[in-house]
Scaffold this active site. Structure first.
Site, short mmCIF file in Angstrom:
data_model
loop_
_atom_site.label_atom_id
_atom_site.label_comp_id
_atom_site.label_asym_id
_atom_site.label_seq_id
_atom_site.Cartn_x
_atom_site.Cartn_y
_atom_site.Cartn_z
N ASP A 78 29.83 -6.87 29.53
CA ASP A 78 28.61 -7.69 29.54
C ASP A 78 28.90 -8.98 30.32
OD1 ASP A 78 25.89 -7.89 27.49
OD2 ASP A 78 26.55 -9.70 28.54
N ASN B 150 19.27 -3.84 21.05
CA ASN B 150 18.09 -4.71 21.02
C ASN B 150 16.91 -3.92 21.60
OD1 ASN B 150 19.57 -6.90 20.03
ND2 ASN B 150 20.16 -7.53 22.09
N GLY C 15 14.50 -8.62 20.84
CA GLY C 15 15.19 -9.50 21.78
C GLY C 15 15.73 -8.80 23.01
N HIS D 8 20.29 0.20 26.34
CA HIS D 8 21.71 -0.17 26.35
C HIS D 8 22.19 -0.45 24.94
CE1 HIS D 8 19.32 -3.82 27.07
NE2 HIS D 8 20.25 -4.50 26.41
N HIS E 99 25.00 -2.51 22.94
CA HIS E 99 26.02 -3.55 22.98
C HIS E 99 27.14 -3.14 22.03
CE1 HIS E 99 23.57 -6.97 24.70
NE2 HIS E 99 22.58 -6.23 24.27
P1 DGP Z 1 19.51 -7.50 25.91
O1 DGP Z 1 18.53 -6.87 26.87
O2 DGP Z 1 19.05 -8.81 25.38
O3 DGP Z 1 19.93 -6.56 24.79
O4 DGP Z 1 20.84 -7.84 26.71
C1 DGP Z 1 21.06 -7.55 28.04
C2 DGP Z 1 22.51 -7.83 28.31
O5 DGP Z 1 22.78 -7.45 29.64
C3 DGP Z 1 22.89 -9.31 28.20
O6 DGP Z 1 23.88 -9.46 27.17
C4 DGP Z 1 23.49 -9.67 29.54
C5 DGP Z 1 23.71 -8.32 30.20
N1 DGP Z 1 23.46 -8.34 31.64
C6 DGP Z 1 22.30 -8.69 32.24
N2 DGP Z 1 22.41 -8.59 33.59
C7 DGP Z 1 23.67 -8.15 33.81
C8 DGP Z 1 24.40 -7.84 34.99
O7 DGP Z 1 23.92 -7.94 36.13
N3 DGP Z 1 25.68 -7.42 34.84
C9 DGP Z 1 26.27 -7.28 33.60
N4 DGP Z 1 27.54 -6.86 33.56
N5 DGP Z 1 25.61 -7.55 32.46
C10 DGP Z 1 24.35 -7.99 32.58
#
Ligand code: DGP
Length: 112
Positions: free
Chosen positions: A29, A85, A91, A98, A100
């Site tokens: 992440d 999420n 959120g 995805h 986490h």
């Molecule tokens: P969420 O949609 O809130 O469950 O989290 C999305 C997650 O994705 C956040 O923790 C940050 C990660 N993220 C967003 N853009 C990128 C990216 O371009 N590269 C990586 N490695 N992670 C990303």
């Protein structure tokens, strides 16, 4: 709906990839919330948990198996947290399913 994760799958943008197979991808992440924080995503464009259909059963199974195996390889023998999420109230920011995986410290409960 395409998202930034489609560009990670296609290697248009780089990521620190921990695992890749025909069905899913695991990568670090970009905004880690724990010493170990990676995401497991299906290569198929599924927007969220709320969009899963019966035909996605094996995909989700593979993602969770990969989450478990990568967590072990990342040294999370003491445990970790798996979170998906989902939509606005959950959120979710990136509209591509995805999971986490976070660990490497004691995590608090409940989340905000
Ligand atoms: P969420 O949609 O809130 O469950 O989290 C999305 C997650 O994705 C956040 O923790 C940050 C990660 N993220 C967003 N853009 C990128 C990216 O371009 N590269 C990586 N490695 N992670 C990303």
């Amino acid at each position: 709906m395409s998202s930034i994760f489609s560009k990670i799958i296609s290697k248009e943008i780089p990521a620190d990839i921990f695992h890749e197979d025909d069905i899913c991808l695991a990568f670090r992440d970009i905004n880690p919330q724990a010493p170990v924080h990676f995401l497991v995503i299906p290569k198929k464009e599924i927007s969220s948990m709320a969009d899963l259909t019966n035909e996605d059963e094996a995909i989700v199974g593979r993602c969770l198996l990969v989450a478990s195996k990568v967590a072990a390889k990342q040294g999370l023998q003491n445990g970790y947290r798996l979170i998906a999420n989902t939509l606005d109230d959950g959120g979710q920011e990136v509209p591509h399913l995805h999971f986490h995986v976070m660990g490497g410290r004691k995590l608090t409960w409940p989340p905000g």
